[in-house]
Scaffold this active site. Structure first.
Site, PDB file in Angstrom:
ATOM      1  N   LYS A 120       8.970  -4.130  -0.243  1.00 52.51           N
ATOM      2  CA  LYS A 120       8.449  -3.580   1.001  1.00 52.51           C
ATOM      3  C   LYS A 120       8.932  -4.425   2.160  1.00 52.51           C
ATOM      4  O   LYS A 120       8.863  -5.663   2.102  1.00 52.51           O
ATOM      5  CB  LYS A 120       6.922  -3.592   0.973  1.00 52.51           C
ATOM      6  N   ASP A 172      11.902  -0.639   1.363  1.00 46.35           N
ATOM      7  CA  ASP A 172      11.071   0.485   1.782  1.00 46.35           C
ATOM      8  C   ASP A 172      10.289   0.094   3.033  1.00 46.35           C
ATOM      9  O   ASP A 172       9.477  -0.827   2.987  1.00 46.35           O
ATOM     10  CB  ASP A 172      10.098   0.851   0.645  1.00 46.35           C
ATOM     11  N   GLU A 210      14.424   2.870   2.453  1.00 45.51           N
ATOM     12  CA  GLU A 210      13.538   4.032   2.282  1.00 45.51           C
ATOM     13  C   GLU A 210      12.644   4.213   3.504  1.00 45.51           C
ATOM     14  O   GLU A 210      12.135   3.253   4.062  1.00 45.51           O
ATOM     15  CB  GLU A 210      12.681   3.812   1.045  1.00 45.51           C
ATOM     16  N   GLU A 217       9.017  11.075   0.333  1.00 46.21           N
ATOM     17  CA  GLU A 217       7.642  11.021  -0.178  1.00 46.21           C
ATOM     18  C   GLU A 217       6.641  11.674   0.767  1.00 46.21           C
ATOM     19  O   GLU A 217       5.577  12.098   0.326  1.00 46.21           O
ATOM     20  CB  GLU A 217       7.236   9.570  -0.468  1.00 46.21           C
ATOM     21  N   ASP A 236       8.169  14.409  -4.349  1.00 44.62           N
ATOM     22  CA  ASP A 236       6.830  13.917  -4.706  1.00 44.62           C
ATOM     23  C   ASP A 236       6.084  15.070  -5.368  1.00 44.62           C
ATOM     24  O   ASP A 236       6.041  16.189  -4.842  1.00 44.62           O
ATOM     25  CB  ASP A 236       6.085  13.449  -3.431  1.00 44.62           C
ATOM     26  N   HIS A 274       9.653   9.817  -5.824  1.00 41.29           N
ATOM     27  CA  HIS A 274       8.597   8.906  -5.385  1.00 41.29           C
ATOM     28  C   HIS A 274       7.459   8.959  -6.397  1.00 41.29           C
ATOM     29  O   HIS A 274       7.104  10.019  -6.906  1.00 41.29           O
ATOM     30  CB  HIS A 274       8.092   9.352  -4.013  1.00 41.29           C
TER      31      HIS A 274
HETATM   32  C1  LIG Z   1       0.868   3.926   0.511  1.00 38.96           C
HETATM   33  C2  LIG Z   1       1.681   3.833  -0.702  1.00 38.96           C
HETATM   34  O1  LIG Z   1       1.258   2.813  -1.507  1.00 38.96           O
HETATM   35  C3  LIG Z   1       3.168   3.599  -0.353  1.00 38.96           C
HETATM   36  O2  LIG Z   1       3.371   2.264   0.004  1.00 38.96           O
HETATM   37  C4  LIG Z   1       4.029   3.902  -1.544  1.00 38.96           C
HETATM   38  O3  LIG Z   1       3.901   5.254  -1.849  1.00 38.96           O
HETATM   39  C5  LIG Z   1       5.479   3.569  -1.297  1.00 38.96           C
HETATM   40  O4  LIG Z   1       5.959   4.170  -0.120  1.00 38.96           O
HETATM   41  C6  LIG Z   1       6.390   3.884  -2.452  1.00 38.96           C
HETATM   42  O5  LIG Z   1       7.529   4.312  -2.208  1.00 38.96           O
HETATM   43  O6  LIG Z   1       5.928   3.665  -3.584  1.00 38.96           O
HETATM   44 MG   LIG Z   2       8.019   4.659  -0.244  1.00 40.37          MG
END
Ligand SMILES: C[C@H](O)[C@@H](O)[C@@H](O)[C@H](O)C(=O)O
Ligand SMILES: [Mg+2]
Length: 444
Positions: free
Chosen positions: A223, A251, A277, A306, A329, A356
């Site tokens: 992240k 991401d 991402e 996502e 998703d 995702h």
């Molecule tokens: C709010 C979620 O945990 C996101 O951080 C999660 O979906 C993330 O974007 C991902 O790609 O896994």
């Molecule tokens: Mg993500």
């Protein structure tokens, strides 16, 4: 054959306090409780014919609206369209699933689209269960014409006609058996996001990455997006642990404006990410295209999806060459139906689908779609991988099975959506045992 009438559906609000451990944290949601609108429980009354009620939303739960006898097998698109509040093919308006006013919260986006997707996911689970097959196998064994009859081609025929989709599916028939065998033996390649959530300390990140390497993981997602110096430090840490050969993705969860995304990624390019991402708003198709073009010299791709509302957004992302990795998703799009149209469009544009799965239950569902995609649509694993997050699987009756950093195809009948009754009871919000304790401790 799916027999019976959906006599009632019940909806539960189940939440997990993931924020206590910063699991799932990112640049936009540092403290985040993962909740989910579980696919509703469909209560069936056995009937000789298939009949589905269009549930009517009342104050707090879905009760039955007018019973409409739609056979899912012979007319799945009509079933889908009635849920999606669409016109039928003759242009006559169908009785909507939801109160008319709710139609304004859309179309095909937001709360109504998510709720409709949840209902459809439950119906696909029911269909697969009644056929005695895991959903991926139900789709793989389905005749191409039947698959097409589940898809709403409205708004996408300028890039993918029904005939083109049929040709893709026909080509996908060649070598299907061998690819199914390959999945059953080796599984579908995955990457892990669970080592590097934004809220994790450097020590946690180090410990989890080291363990993941030992467990055979070769692809990692970190992240980024809150603080550049933090990002540089954490990305360097990860790169040093996993080495130069392993695959690293980043991401940003929609954190940046377009110029900021290009600038920020220029500072992180030294860590050789395969993709960035969600670099900006998921609605900004041309913004993604600008970022994508600007990052080509750095060898960094753009991934998104996502939080893309529907197939029309994906169509434009593909047309604008705005992404190099397409992230479907299983719960955001209009269930299997709409995901089928996006998989076929991705194949048409030869863009790899990397689903995702960063949310509770998303791994359980999306594994079916991507295994079907490999066997019957893309027939390729090149640059393809499915996200895996190592959280909350213990609450599911049919949890994912990961071997050698790959998803092993589910063998149980259904869409793997079913949560254990005890987990639902304990995590129901706000009166489940877990929340009673937490809310009391917070003085609520
Ligand atoms: C709010 C979620 O945990 C996101 O951080 C999660 O979906 C993330 O974007 C991902 O790609 O896994
Ligand atoms: Mg993500």
């Amino acid at each position: 054959m799916v027999c019976g009438r959906i006599s009632r559906l019940s909806v539960r609000d189940v939440r997990f306090p993931t924020s206590l451990g910063s699991h799932g944290s990112d640049a936009m949601q540092l403290f985040q409780t993962i909740s989910l609108l579980l696919p509703p429980v469909l209560h069936l009354q056995q009937l000789e014919d298939v009949a589905y009620c269009i549930p009517k939303k009342t104050e707090d739960k879905c009760t039955l609206g007018p019973i409409s006898h739609i056979s899912l097998q012979t007319n799945p698109l009509l079933f889908y369209s009635r849920l999606m509040q669409k016109m039928d093919s003759r242009g006559t308006e169908l009785p909507s699933l939801w109160e008319k006013a709710l139609k304004l919260i859309g179309p095909e986006k937001g709360a109504v689209h998510l709720a409709t997707a949840a209902i459809l996911n439950a119906v696909w689970d029911l269909w697969a269960k009644q056929e005695g097959k895991p959903l991926w196998k139900l789709l793989v064994d389905m005749d191409p014409r039947m698959l097409l009859s589940c898809i709403d081609f409205r708004y996408i025929t300028d890039v993918l006609t029904e005939e083109e989709a049929y040709e893709i599916l026909q080509k996908g028939q060649v070598g299907k058996k061998e690819r199914e065998g390959q999945m059953l033996t080796h599984g579908y390649p995955a990457y892990t996001t669970s080592c590097a959530w934004l809220g994790y300390s450097d020590d946690t990140l180090k410990q989890l990455c080291t363990q993941a390497l030992k467990d055979g993981w070769t692809r990692f997602k970190v992240k980024v997006g809150a603080d550049l110096q933090d990002d540089i430090r954490r990305c360097r840490l990860i790169r040093n642990i996993i080495g130069p050969e392993k695959i690293l993705m980043m991401d940003a969860n929609q954190r940046w404006d377009v110029p900021e995304a290009v600038e920020w990624m220029s500072s992180l390019a030294e860590f050789k990410p395969l993709w960035i991402e969600e670099p900006t708003s998921p609605d900004d198709i041309l913004g993604h295209a600008t970022i994508s073009k600007a990052l080509v010299p750095l060898g960094i791709g753009v991934a998104t999806g996502e939080q893309c509302h529907n197939r029309v957004i994906f169509k434009q992302l593909l047309q604008a060459q705005a992404l190099q990795f397409l992230q479907i998703d299983s719960c955001r799009l209009g269930s299997v139906n709409e995901n089928l149209s996006v998989l076929l469009m991705a194949k048409k544009f030869e863009i790899p689908v990397c689903p995702h799965a960063g949310g509770v239950g998303l791994c359980e569902l999306v594994q079916h779609l991507i295994i079907f995609d490999f066997i019957s649509v893309s027939a390729s694993l090149e640059n393809r991988m499915c996200e895996y997050v190592d959280h909350l699987h213990e609450h599911f009756k049919y949890p994912v099975i990961i071997k050698n950093a790959s998803y092993m195809p589910p063998q149980d009948a259904g869409y793997s959506t079913e949560m254990k009754a005890g987990s639902v009871k304990k995590h129901q919000y706000p009166d489940g045992e877990v929340w009673k304790k937490l809310l009391a401790a917070q003085g609520n």
